[in-house]
Design a protein around this motif. Structure first.
Motif, PDB file in Angstrom:
ATOM      1  N   SER A  10       0.886  -1.162   0.000  1.00  0.00           N
ATOM      2  CA  SER A  10       0.000   0.000   0.000  1.00  0.00           C
ATOM      3  C   SER A  10       0.921   1.208   0.000  1.00  0.00           C
ATOM      4  O   SER A  10       1.201   1.811   1.024  1.00  0.00           O
ATOM      5  CB  SER A  10      -0.884  -0.023   1.247  1.00  0.00           C
ATOM      6  N   SER A 164      -4.155  -2.595  -4.283  1.00  0.00           N
ATOM      7  CA  SER A 164      -4.644  -1.268  -4.643  1.00  0.00           C
ATOM      8  C   SER A 164      -4.375  -0.995  -6.116  1.00  0.00           C
ATOM      9  O   SER A 164      -3.530  -1.629  -6.746  1.00  0.00           O
ATOM     10  CB  SER A 164      -3.983  -0.198  -3.768  1.00  0.00           C
ATOM     11  N   ASP A 237      -2.675  -3.095 -10.944  1.00  0.00           N
ATOM     12  CA  ASP A 237      -2.598  -3.130  -9.485  1.00  0.00           C
ATOM     13  C   ASP A 237      -1.150  -3.005  -9.049  1.00  0.00           C
ATOM     14  O   ASP A 237      -0.228  -3.075  -9.863  1.00  0.00           O
ATOM     15  CB  ASP A 237      -3.290  -4.374  -8.905  1.00  0.00           C
ATOM     16  N   ASP A 255       0.610   6.590  -7.776  1.00  0.00           N
ATOM     17  CA  ASP A 255      -0.268   6.080  -6.719  1.00  0.00           C
ATOM     18  C   ASP A 255      -1.062   7.246  -6.149  1.00  0.00           C
ATOM     19  O   ASP A 255      -0.495   8.171  -5.582  1.00  0.00           O
ATOM     20  CB  ASP A 255       0.575   5.422  -5.627  1.00  0.00           C
ATOM     21  N   SER A 257      -3.456   7.026  -3.805  1.00  0.00           N
ATOM     22  CA  SER A 257      -4.161   6.581  -2.606  1.00  0.00           C
ATOM     23  C   SER A 257      -4.215   7.650  -1.523  1.00  0.00           C
ATOM     24  O   SER A 257      -5.079   7.594  -0.642  1.00  0.00           O
ATOM     25  CB  SER A 257      -3.502   5.318  -2.047  1.00  0.00           C
ATOM     26  N   ILE A 271     -10.503  -4.892  -5.138  1.00  0.00           N
ATOM     27  CA  ILE A 271      -9.082  -4.951  -4.794  1.00  0.00           C
ATOM     28  C   ILE A 271      -8.730  -6.160  -3.928  1.00  0.00           C
ATOM     29  O   ILE A 271      -7.546  -6.441  -3.725  1.00  0.00           O
ATOM     30  CB  ILE A 271      -8.617  -3.659  -4.088  1.00  0.00           C
TER      31      ILE A 271
END
Length: 314
Positions: A10, A164, A237, A255, A257, A271
């Motif tokens: 992550s 993710s 991913d 990314d 996130s 996910i």
């Protein structure tokens, strides 16, 4: 079991701005400092010994063999190599070839728990569920997300990974500085039959000036599309992105996130990565879930990090 570094899959935004080292010689990729961020030492638990369990009535493994389908072309989840190094398993329908990767490691862990023999069948992405339903294989361990659509066709054990969604672009390109999906530009693609192509890229197209190109047949084709400049970026991913960057040092991960307001809108099912069994085979599903239950995200990441460290170039 040896201790290995758990890759924090992550990823933070800091990782998304750094490219990963690698080469294109066909040798096994090596993890470099550029591929590592803040990590903790995680001990992967020993495989539990359940070989005394009577599994002779579980549909599919009555003979003590678990036949698993995967593409064998989806690093770092699974790939094909020419020998049995690093625990690779023969591909029964591709003589002389061996499968390895995260999926093989998880499959072997399941088999070792019950004393089953592991058999790998190489099957195209679109053919995996039909092969399962036809009884050609007992399970699919191939990086499949646990979507409602897929769960309508099969039962799924797991998750056995949490993946993710990110983008991959050439380092230094116009799109490489994007900090949200609305800032994406240029042409793009993703692998066929995935939420990356069917859900995520259309979301980006609603808010960004991008052109979605025809879908890629498989993960290597998708990665080659961005590496060759055929498209400006791809959607995938995080493990696939890390695998791509370990091969091509001119690629970088985007990314988003940390930008919840400008990120892909995906569900947990999108996910969460699961293991497919034929609809109604609760005995096999439960047996697999028993193996997965003691494992958590950190352990999954540690095993994935090991897979990335030994994968051949894509």
């Amino acid at each position: 079991m040896k201790k290995i570094l758990a890759l924090a899959l992550s990823l933070t935004l800091a990782l998304s701005l750094c490219a990963c080292g690698g080469d294109t010689t066909g040798d096994t990729a090596e993890n470099t400092d550029a591929q590592q961020i803040e990590t903790d030492v995680v001990e992967i638990p020993e495989v539990e010994d359940l070989t005394s369990t009577d599994t002779s009535t579980i549909p599919g493994v009555e003979d003590g063999v678990l036949t698993v389908g995967m593409e064998c072309a989806y690093a770092p989840y699974n790939w094909t190599q020419t020998d049995d190094s690093n625990g690779a398993v023969p591909i029964v329908n591709n003589p002389g070839s061996y499968a390895n990767g995260y999926d093989v490691m998880i499959a072997q862990r399941i088999c070792d728990t019950y004393g089953w023999e592991l058999e790998i069948q190489q099957i195209s992405w679109d053919g995996l569920t039909p092969a399962l339903q036809a009884g050609t294989i007992d399970a699919v361990i191939a990086g499949q997300s646990m979507t409602d659509e897929r769960l309508a066709e099969v039962d799924m054990a797991g998750p056995y990974f949490y993946a993710s969604i990110v983008c991959v672009a050439k380092e230094g390109s116009d799109v490489a500085s994007a900090t949200g999906i609305s800032q994406l530009t240029g042409t793009c693609t993703a692998q066929t039959g995935t939420i990356w192509y069917e859900t995520c890229l259309p979301q980006a197209a609603e808010v960004a000036d991008i052109e979605i190109m025809p879908q890629s047949e498989d993960a290597p084709a998708m990665i080659m599309a961005v590496e060759s400049g055929t498209v400006d970026f791809i959607c995938t991913d995080i493990p696939t992105a890390m695998g791509a960057c370990s091969t091509y040092d001119d690629l970088t991960i985007l990314d988003f996130s940390n930008n919840a307001e400008d990120n892909f809108d995906v569900s947990e099912g999108d996910i969460n990565i699961g293991i497919s069994v034929v609809k109604g085979n609760t005995q096999l599903k439960d047996a697999i879930d028993t193996v997965l239950a003691p494992l958590n995200g950190d352990i999954f990441n540690a095993i994935m990090n090991e897979a990335i460290a030994i994968q051949p170039t894509i």
